[in-house]
Motif scaffolding. Structure first.
Motif, PDB file in Angstrom:
ATOM      1  N   VAL B 125      45.222  52.583  90.562  1.00 33.56           N
ATOM      2  CA  VAL B 125      45.185  53.487  91.715  1.00 33.56           C
ATOM      3  C   VAL B 125      43.953  54.401  91.655  1.00 33.56           C
ATOM      4  CG1 VAL B 125      46.319  55.544  92.690  1.00 33.56           C
ATOM      5  CG2 VAL B 125      47.629  53.464  92.325  1.00 33.56           C
ATOM      6  N   ILE B 128      40.759  52.815  93.129  1.00 36.13           N
ATOM      7  CA  ILE B 128      40.773  52.191  94.455  1.00 36.13           C
ATOM      8  C   ILE B 128      40.380  53.161  95.558  1.00 36.13           C
ATOM      9  CG2 ILE B 128      42.309  51.202  96.215  1.00 36.13           C
ATOM     10  CD1 ILE B 128      43.912  49.953  93.968  1.00 36.13           C
ATOM     11  N   ASN B 129      39.582  52.680  96.510  1.00 31.21           N
ATOM     12  CA  ASN B 129      39.367  53.424  97.745  1.00 31.21           C
ATOM     13  C   ASN B 129      40.392  52.929  98.763  1.00 31.21           C
ATOM     14  OD1 ASN B 129      38.621  54.504 100.154  1.00 31.21           O
ATOM     15  ND2 ASN B 129      36.430  54.031  99.945  1.00 31.21           N
ATOM     16  N   PHE B 130      41.424  53.730  98.983  1.00 25.22           N
ATOM     17  CA  PHE B 130      42.503  53.328  99.880  1.00 25.22           C
ATOM     18  C   PHE B 130      42.116  53.412 101.353  1.00 25.22           C
ATOM     19  CE2 PHE B 130      45.091  53.912  96.086  1.00 25.22           C
ATOM     20  CZ  PHE B 130      46.084  52.963  96.245  1.00 25.22           C
ATOM     21  N   GLY B 131      40.918  53.883 101.635  1.00 24.50           N
ATOM     22  CA  GLY B 131      40.495  54.030 103.032  1.00 24.50           C
ATOM     23  C   GLY B 131      39.923  52.761 103.636  1.00 24.50           C
ATOM     24  N   LEU B 132      39.670  51.758 102.803  1.00 27.76           N
ATOM     25  CA  LEU B 132      39.025  50.539 103.307  1.00 27.76           C
ATOM     26  C   LEU B 132      39.985  49.353 103.362  1.00 27.76           C
ATOM     27  CD1 LEU B 132      35.681  50.680 101.276  1.00 27.76           C
ATOM     28  CD2 LEU B 132      36.192  51.671 103.517  1.00 27.76           C
ATOM     29  N   TYR B 133      39.693  48.409 104.241  1.00 29.38           N
ATOM     30  CA  TYR B 133      40.430  47.156 104.274  1.00 29.38           C
ATOM     31  C   TYR B 133      40.013  46.319 103.074  1.00 29.38           C
ATOM     32  CZ  TYR B 133      42.275  47.915 108.930  1.00 29.38           C
ATOM     33  OH  TYR B 133      42.975  48.406 109.988  1.00 29.38           O
ATOM     34  N   LEU B 334      45.690  45.853  97.897  1.00 26.85           N
ATOM     35  CA  LEU B 334      44.635  45.995  96.903  1.00 26.85           C
ATOM     36  C   LEU B 334      45.155  46.578  95.599  1.00 26.85           C
ATOM     37  CD1 LEU B 334      41.630  45.520  96.549  1.00 26.85           C
ATOM     38  CD2 LEU B 334      41.208  47.830  97.373  1.00 26.85           C
TER      39      LEU B 334
END
Lengths: 459, 459
Positions: B125, B128-133, B334
């Motif tokens: 976690v 990870i960049n959670f803002g991208l697809y 992801l």
């Protein structure tokens, strides 16, 4: 006389609801004038802001119109017979890392609540039996949480049996396209619209009919002529134009569906994030869930990386869904579903939505300010006030090829309003989804430098 | 599924109301058969009288009809306003919790390494960049780990560009079926085989040819005659018979594919778990990756709940995949991919596989011992020594209907070798996937009690 009282519901919502009911029940007729904001405020001893908020919400949903210098009127298009109301970009380009990417459908890295999410994930893991296949339709507990959230937040009428948890928007469309395969071999899609819909339905051998947009949403006459039995729309926040289908037209659309035994796919991808008005109630709720397939997602408000979306099926389609899908495909990772369930159940989702609304509004205002500061009179703002983007139009002659080339060289990416990036209508989107608050001004400034270099010399 | 709970309303009224609603809402269509009173009573653990009362009320009001000796049906006169969708007739059953479920494709709850997984998840976690697809094809780092694992463990020849991370087996098949859509409109499938393959390819409008199995795998002559250009096989551990295609026949199969420009889908779902032999090298590796599409999964060794599988495409199919999928569908969460990447990278996967091999071997031996102890000479072991199941054949005359009824009553579930549960070849599977070591003997003992009661009196 409206009854406004102290309660959990804010005053402006009480006023909004009661005026709306009067319009629906023909107490207020089409074209009739509403009291002025000043009069309303003094009659009911409430602030002007309260009245303004109520009117603004009615306006956003199309119940009333604003006539310059003469005030607010009930929409002339309001269908007086409200019988069907129950009481209650995908420009195909490789994903590349730009220094400044004005794409709207992304979130800045800082908005995902990593700490809370990790905490809930660890909690979820303890309760999961990892030895079993998850229920394809989605974990029952998550579906229950969603049903309750959708009812409260989006006026969607459903129970958990109608909800299917999907792996993102394309998966949602894939499932719908298979459920309706034997029902229709063609689909009407609002145009311009979200290209993924066309891609998925084409893959499932549907014929596509593009229905152009008028000022107030899709051209219904063209839809009727097309003889299609299935239409895809984004009624609350049209993608990409940002328009809202007003209530009168919503009812016309529902009536069309009822009369023709047709289905409407309502893609409600980001309505909960609306920051200038209260979110507009869903089309699905108007129709008491018979002819509307509702589609929602966690990609726009929480994260596109966790790949969770959902659809709400009319009851009569649930068994068809089960026949096709229940035993072959099986869904979204159970650990992610459980974490999401806890996230909603423990109140973090509501809190997150509120935070995102405030944040998006702030970013929007920063973007508007930066556009005025750096692009000055060279552009006109065509659309603002909703979503994660501002639409601007050039007021100067731009050499678009040169601009494009300069931007590419400087690792800046902008988006046109047309699919083919031809930019020939002189308008572009400046999305602020992937910027954090500090980056917006710098991004617009960097863009403006190239913009002014690309102005055509008209001597 | 009906919800029956303690409330002011009697159980039979609750059942009556819910069935009525299903009929009104067309969830149950005209002429469709209702479950028998016995089934209803056992499914919902309510008395037969309760079901009878509900049915009787529905009958009195004309919602259902009673057909002598065949049961209850929704009235043919029920007005159906939903006409256009034909019903698929399926004998699919709702997933239900049994006390002892001899299903093979599950894992017992204790095998998933929750602690390690949680630890790695938290680590993932952070990165990870959670803002991208996410990349639809799968996170590059995970694909690299997989390519290296597959080469080492399964002799698969590939690089990460050929790997697609999918959301489970059906998703893998869905992707393959779309890639090959323009290449072939039919597919040959080994028979008996895994039904999901047929379901997914049928959904994509493929014609299905069943190719029967000989002692050493599919009947190649029949395949040649069929003129199909695409075949699905499970060469290393045939499902459900457990057979292995020997090397000579593997080469014949590859030759057939090369000569006919055909493709072979190699489903290698559990080969890494083989405990009596070293895993048999993949078909894909023999062919230097030209005509074989390799399919694998994490469901059999790690967890079916995390929904991760993968395919390895021949190089010439990679671009077709990208054309179809790269911009619409977008894949597996992801965070799960990153956790899995760390799980492989840090050596936990290899360790887990070794542990599972030992454990499965131990469970297999316990199951074999229990069969001998409790079922004695009444059965013969037909196949053992691989997978999560032992195949037995009755050496006595069994009243199968009676057995099935007794087992159902005692919450025990067994599986026949044929799709339709007719049990007519006198063989059944006793799977031990979902039992832990202590449960196996008790489960077989419980089963044996009913088994002996169902032996036909041959006097």
């Amino acid at each position: 006389m409206y009854k406004l009282e102290k309660s959990d519901s804010p005053l402006y919502m009480q006023l909004y609801t009661q005026i709306k009911e009067d319009i629906i029940n023909n107490v207020l007729n089409a074209n009739s004038k509403l009291p002025s904001i000043r009069k309303m405020s003094s009659d009911y001893k409430i602030s002007k802001t309260t009245v303004e908020s109520a009117y603004s919400q009615l306006y956003a949903e199309g119940y009333i119109e604003s006539h310059p210098k003469s005030g607010y009127f009930v929409s002339k298009d309001i269908v007086q017979n409200f019988k069907s109301i129950p009481k209650k970009n995908s420009n195909k380009q490789i994903q590349k890392d730009y220094k400044y990417d004005f794409y709207q459908a992304r979130l800045s890295e800082d908005v995902f609540p990593k700490k809370i999410w990790s905490k809930l994930y660890n909690k979820a893991v303890c309760s999961i039996n990892f030895g079993l296949y998850p229920n394809k339709q989605g974990d029952l507990a998550l579906r229950k949480q969603l049903a309750s959230y959708l009812s409260k937040s989006r006026a969607v009428i459903c129970d958990e049996e109608q909800i299917v948890i999907c792996s993102g928007f394309a998966d949602s469309m894939f499932i719908i396209s298979n459920i309706l395969k034997n029902f229709s071999s063609s689909i009407a899609i609002e145009y311009p619209g979200y290209k993924v819909v066309q891609e998925v339905f084409s893959l499932q051998n549907y014929k596509i009919t593009n229905i152009p947009l008028l000022k107030n949403g899709i051209d219904l006459e063209k839809l009727k002529k097309s003889k299609d039995k299935l239409i895809y729309v984004t009624p609350s926040h049209q993608y990409p134009t940002g328009k809202t289908i007003p209530i009168s037209k919503r009812i016309e659309l529902i009536n069309w569906a009822c009369e023709n035994d047709a289905y409407i796919i309502e893609d409600d991808y980001d309505s909960e994030l609306s920051y200038n008005n209260r979110p507009i109630p869903s089309l699905q709720g108007i129709n008491n869930n018979q002819r509307v397939i509702y589609s929602g997602t966690f990609s726009k408000a929480l994260s596109p990386a966790i790949r969770v979306s959902y659809i709400v099926l009319p009851k009569k389609l649930v068994n068809i869904y089960k026949d096709i899908f229940l035993f072959s495909f099986s869904g979204v990772p159970l650990d992610i579903q459980k974490t999401l369930e806890l996230f909603i159940k423990e109140g973090y989702w509501d809190k997150h939505i509120r935070k995102m609304r405030t944040l998006n509004k702030k970013k929007h205002d920063l973007m508007k300010k930066a556009i005025k500061e750096y692009l000055k009179d060279s552009v006109q703002i065509i659309r603002e006030g909703s979503g994660l983007t501002i639409l601007i139009k050039a007021c100067v002659k731009i050499d678009w090829d040169k601009l494009y080339m300069l931007l590419e060289k400087n690792s800046i990416k902008i988006y046109s309003t047309t699919y083919d990036s031809s930019l020939n209508d002189n308008t572009i989107y400046l999305g602020f989804g992937c910027f954090n608050e500090n980056e917006i001004s710098i991004a617009v400034k960097s863009f403006s430098k190239q913009w002014f270099k690309a102005i055509k010399n008209t001597n």
